[in-house]
Design a protein around this motif. Structure first.
Motif, PDB file in Angstrom:
ATOM      1  N   LEU A  74       0.826  -1.200   0.000  1.00  0.00           N
ATOM      2  CA  LEU A  74       0.000   0.000   0.000  1.00  0.00           C
ATOM      3  C   LEU A  74       0.863   1.253   0.000  1.00  0.00           C
ATOM      4  N   ARG A  75       0.368   2.277  -0.679  1.00  0.00           N
ATOM      5  CA  ARG A  75       1.039   3.583  -0.697  1.00  0.00           C
ATOM      6  C   ARG A  75       0.030   4.613  -0.200  1.00  0.00           C
ATOM      7  N   ARG A  76       0.541   5.638   0.482  1.00  0.00           N
ATOM      8  CA  ARG A  76      -0.320   6.701   1.016  1.00  0.00           C
ATOM      9  C   ARG A  76       0.229   8.053   0.590  1.00  0.00           C
ATOM     10  N   CYS A  77      -0.663   8.893   0.068  1.00  0.00           N
ATOM     11  CA  CYS A  77      -0.265  10.229  -0.390  1.00  0.00           C
ATOM     12  C   CYS A  77      -0.061  11.150   0.799  1.00  0.00           C
ATOM     13  N   ARG A  78       1.041  11.877   0.777  1.00  0.00           N
ATOM     14  CA  ARG A  78       1.343  12.841   1.843  1.00  0.00           C
ATOM     15  C   ARG A  78       0.361  14.009   1.822  1.00  0.00           C
ATOM     16  N   ARG A  79      -0.063  14.409   0.620  1.00  0.00           N
ATOM     17  CA  ARG A  79      -0.867  15.611   0.468  1.00  0.00           C
ATOM     18  C   ARG A  79      -2.362  15.360   0.685  1.00  0.00           C
ATOM     19  N   CYS A  80      -2.951  14.401  -0.059  1.00  0.00           N
ATOM     20  CA  CYS A  80      -4.408  14.220   0.002  1.00  0.00           C
ATOM     21  C   CYS A  80      -4.838  13.005   0.823  1.00  0.00           C
ATOM     22  N   GLY A  81      -3.904  12.135   1.217  1.00  0.00           N
ATOM     23  CA  GLY A  81      -4.237  11.003   2.058  1.00  0.00           C
ATOM     24  C   GLY A  81      -4.739   9.763   1.331  1.00  0.00           C
ATOM     25  N   LEU A  82      -4.768   9.780  -0.004  1.00  0.00           N
ATOM     26  CA  LEU A  82      -5.201   8.606  -0.757  1.00  0.00           C
ATOM     27  C   LEU A  82      -4.332   7.413  -0.383  1.00  0.00           C
ATOM     28  N   GLU A  83      -4.966   6.265  -0.156  1.00  0.00           N
ATOM     29  CA  GLU A  83      -4.230   5.053   0.168  1.00  0.00           C
ATOM     30  C   GLU A  83      -4.707   3.942  -0.761  1.00  0.00           C
ATOM     31  N   GLU A  84      -3.772   3.424  -1.583  1.00  0.00           N
ATOM     32  CA  GLU A  84      -4.100   2.372  -2.543  1.00  0.00           C
ATOM     33  C   GLU A  84      -2.895   1.471  -2.759  1.00  0.00           C
ATOM     34  N   ASP A  85      -3.153   0.314  -3.358  1.00  0.00           N
ATOM     35  CA  ASP A  85      -2.096  -0.602  -3.739  1.00  0.00           C
ATOM     36  C   ASP A  85      -1.178   0.078  -4.760  1.00  0.00           C
ATOM     37  N   ARG A  86       0.109  -0.165  -4.642  1.00  0.00           N
ATOM     38  CA  ARG A  86       1.074   0.514  -5.518  1.00  0.00           C
ATOM     39  C   ARG A  86       0.873   0.162  -6.990  1.00  0.00           C
ATOM     40  N   ASP A  87       0.396  -1.048  -7.294  1.00  0.00           N
ATOM     41  CA  ASP A  87       0.142  -1.409  -8.686  1.00  0.00           C
ATOM     42  C   ASP A  87      -1.051  -0.644  -9.255  1.00  0.00           C
ATOM     43  N   VAL A  88      -2.086  -0.442  -8.432  1.00  0.00           N
ATOM     44  CA  VAL A  88      -3.255   0.330  -8.867  1.00  0.00           C
ATOM     45  C   VAL A  88      -2.843   1.779  -9.135  1.00  0.00           C
ATOM     46  N   VAL A  89      -2.036   2.330  -8.248  1.00  0.00           N
ATOM     47  CA  VAL A  89      -1.532   3.694  -8.418  1.00  0.00           C
ATOM     48  C   VAL A  89      -0.743   3.809  -9.724  1.00  0.00           C
ATOM     49  N   ALA A  90       0.130   2.829  -9.982  1.00  0.00           N
ATOM     50  CA  ALA A  90       0.953   2.858 -11.194  1.00  0.00           C
ATOM     51  C   ALA A  90       0.096   2.788 -12.455  1.00  0.00           C
ATOM     52  N   VAL A  91      -0.910   1.937 -12.459  1.00  0.00           N
ATOM     53  CA  VAL A  91      -1.783   1.810 -13.643  1.00  0.00           C
ATOM     54  C   VAL A  91      -2.534   3.106 -13.898  1.00  0.00           C
ATOM     55  N   LYS A  92      -3.055   3.733 -12.857  1.00  0.00           N
ATOM     56  CA  LYS A  92      -3.759   5.002 -13.026  1.00  0.00           C
ATOM     57  C   LYS A  92      -2.826   6.068 -13.593  1.00  0.00           C
ATOM     58  N   ASN A  93      -1.589   6.089 -13.106  1.00  0.00           N
ATOM     59  CA  ASN A  93      -0.631   7.078 -13.604  1.00  0.00           C
ATOM     60  C   ASN A  93      -0.187   6.783 -15.033  1.00  0.00           C
ATOM     61  N   LEU A  94      -0.059   5.512 -15.413  1.00  0.00           N
ATOM     62  CA  LEU A  94       0.272   5.172 -16.796  1.00  0.00           C
ATOM     63  C   LEU A  94      -0.831   5.657 -17.738  1.00  0.00           C
ATOM     64  N   ALA A  95      -2.073   5.414 -17.351  1.00  0.00           N
ATOM     65  CA  ALA A  95      -3.201   5.866 -18.181  1.00  0.00           C
ATOM     66  C   ALA A  95      -3.210   7.397 -18.291  1.00  0.00           C
TER      67      ALA A  95
END
Length: 113
Positions: A74-95
């Protein structure tokens, strides 16, 4: 449209760590080639984008993400607090990177994918 990581950006040899990385990515690159071939057979396009820091950047606010206290995947954003699996985060950013590079930025919503 299928969007995948462009693994060719890491061509420079920086020593044994880089060689280990190349060996590790070999099977993934082979999978990409097979997927691209099958996609073309079915009339789909495949695009490649730079994967650098895709699991470290928040897809909502572009803030920096740290490992969560709840688990190492899991990864957590310092700014907005979003917490998600790192693979999900990576896929969203790739898109999002694909749309930023290949589409008219004026038509993108203010919040990312």
């Amino acid at each position: 449209m299928i969007v995948m990581e462009d693994l060719e950006i890491h061509k420079k040899d920086k020593g044994s760590e880089e060689l280990n990385g190349r060996i590790h990515r070999w099977s993934y690159k082979r999978f990409q080639r097979i997927l691209e071939y099958q996609a073309k057979l079915h009339g789909l396009n495949v695009k490649y984008v730079d994967p650098r820091n895709t699991s470290r950047t928040c897809p909502v606010c572009n803030g920096e993400m740290d490992p969560s206290r709840n688990g190492r995947r899991l990864r957590r954003c310092r700014r907005c607090g979003l917490e998600e699996d790192r693979d999900v985060v990576a896929v969203k950013n790739l898109a999002r990177r694909y749309y930023e590079e290949h589409m008219d930025n004026k038509n993108l919503p203010k919040t990312s994918l």
